[in-house]
Write an enzyme that holds these catalytic residues in place. Sequence first.
Site, PDB file in Angstrom:
ATOM      1  N   GLU A 109      -4.402 -13.357   1.123  1.00  0.00           N
ATOM      2  CA  GLU A 109      -4.196 -14.807   1.214  1.00  0.00           C
ATOM      3  C   GLU A 109      -3.329 -15.105   2.432  1.00  0.00           C
ATOM      4  OE1 GLU A 109      -2.730 -16.430  -2.441  1.00  0.00           O
ATOM      5  OE2 GLU A 109      -4.391 -15.590  -3.630  1.00  0.00           O
ATOM      6  N   TRP A 139      -9.304 -13.565   5.680  1.00  0.00           N
ATOM      7  CA  TRP A 139      -9.743 -12.261   6.185  1.00  0.00           C
ATOM      8  C   TRP A 139     -10.716 -11.580   5.226  1.00  0.00           C
ATOM      9  CZ3 TRP A 139      -9.127 -11.878  11.066  1.00  0.00           C
ATOM     10  CH2 TRP A 139      -7.999 -12.416  11.700  1.00  0.00           C
ATOM     11  N   GLN A 148      -7.810   5.655  29.857  1.00  0.00           N
ATOM     12  CA  GLN A 148      -7.078   6.213  30.996  1.00  0.00           C
ATOM     13  C   GLN A 148      -7.927   7.235  31.755  1.00  0.00           C
ATOM     14  OE1 GLN A 148      -3.710   7.208  28.414  1.00  0.00           O
ATOM     15  NE2 GLN A 148      -2.384   5.995  29.740  1.00  0.00           N
ATOM     16  N   GLU A 175      -6.676  -2.131   4.673  1.00  0.00           N
ATOM     17  CA  GLU A 175      -6.489  -1.337   3.446  1.00  0.00           C
ATOM     18  C   GLU A 175      -5.036  -0.874   3.289  1.00  0.00           C
ATOM     19  OE1 GLU A 175      -8.880  -0.937   1.166  1.00  0.00           O
ATOM     20  OE2 GLU A 175     -10.323  -1.994   2.399  1.00  0.00           O
ATOM     21  N   THR A 183      -1.170  -1.403   5.513  1.00  0.00           N
ATOM     22  CA  THR A 183      -0.660  -0.959   6.807  1.00  0.00           C
ATOM     23  C   THR A 183      -0.183   0.490   6.732  1.00  0.00           C
ATOM     24  OG1 THR A 183       1.612  -1.630   6.355  1.00  0.00           O
ATOM     25  CG2 THR A 183       0.135  -3.313   7.273  1.00  0.00           C
TER      26      THR A 183
END
Length: 387
Positions: free
Chosen positions: A126, A155, A338, A365, A367
């Site tokens: 939410e 999301w 790079q 899922e 952090t």
Amino acid sequence: MDFELTDEQRQFRDALRAFVDKEIRPVAREWEATDRYPTEIVATMRRMGLFGLTVPEEYGGLGADMVSFALVFEEIAKGWMGIAGILGSHSLSCWLIARHGTDAQRRRYLPDLATGARRTGIALTEPDAGTDLQGIRTVARRDGDDYVISGRKTWITNARHADPLPVLVKTDPAASPAHRGMSVLLVEAGTPGFEVLRDLPKLGYKGTESCEILFEDCRVPASALLGGVEGRGMQQVLSGLETGRINVAARALGIAQAAYDEALRYAGQRKAFGSQISEFQAIQLRLADMAMQVQSARLMVYWAASRADAGRRVDLEAGMAKAFASEAAAACALSAMQVHGGYGYSKEFDVERLYRDAPLMMIGEGTNDIQRIVIAKALTSGKGTIG
């Protein structure tokens, strides 16, 4: 100790690679740039039975083992991570219904979910509650034979295609602790009061929609309560997120492998100062580090998946795999840019997309900071061990 895939798993992986090479890689760059929905790719995944990954065979699904489950997300993410997202939320929701649904709910939804005739996702996050799911504000009050849902979610992957959409709500907002008053309701598409408000703009993870949705006096029958008993929603969701973390870890592995592949290929083609840059020690050291990260991530992902196949609780293993593989993906994507030099910053090369897709794996899922807390609690409580 066997670190090899079975013959069946290798054949499955080869079929996935052929599908990715034929239908995903040729269009990924163009469709990702325009945020085009991959309708044709979804149709092929339906024909392959991939929407039935976590649906038991008795309902027409593949009932896939978790290593094969991980292979799907690894191989598809190597081609285009956004496509893997379409299957990820669907597979998690199917797992929840198969594991926790009533007999009637399984019979109603799982056969169509297995074929992709129905699609699904899961509505947890939410605007004011992401990692802290006990802080959600969406409520569902009982009114006779119905629940009336009010709240907002954000999301949400597959929101425009989900039918049903499992929604985490508070059926008893006054419960203490809060999780005892939380439940999951299965909201079918077209239910009055259920509205997809908008698609959220994103740095990466293109191809699949991530939406903000609104429930405004949305009335669903009491039979929509997952499992038929109030107050079990948090436990149901957390059990499913173990599977979800293996999915995200495998996607991250796919990104890391793709970044390494691109860097190795480019280093063998690009010349500078009269030599291929793969002959330069600085490039060789970078490639070696990438290879070690990729292979370490692979072993950790398959380890977590095989533990799940053994019927074990895998919050420790899945948390480790998800945190490690996602950070490997981010590191390899940057290293690949790079190695490519200025071309790595160009949208004409795939490494730019990998660089934008990788960070989500460290966030989705749960952090990576949360994963480390989960891992540490498992270790210090004695519920998880290594070595």
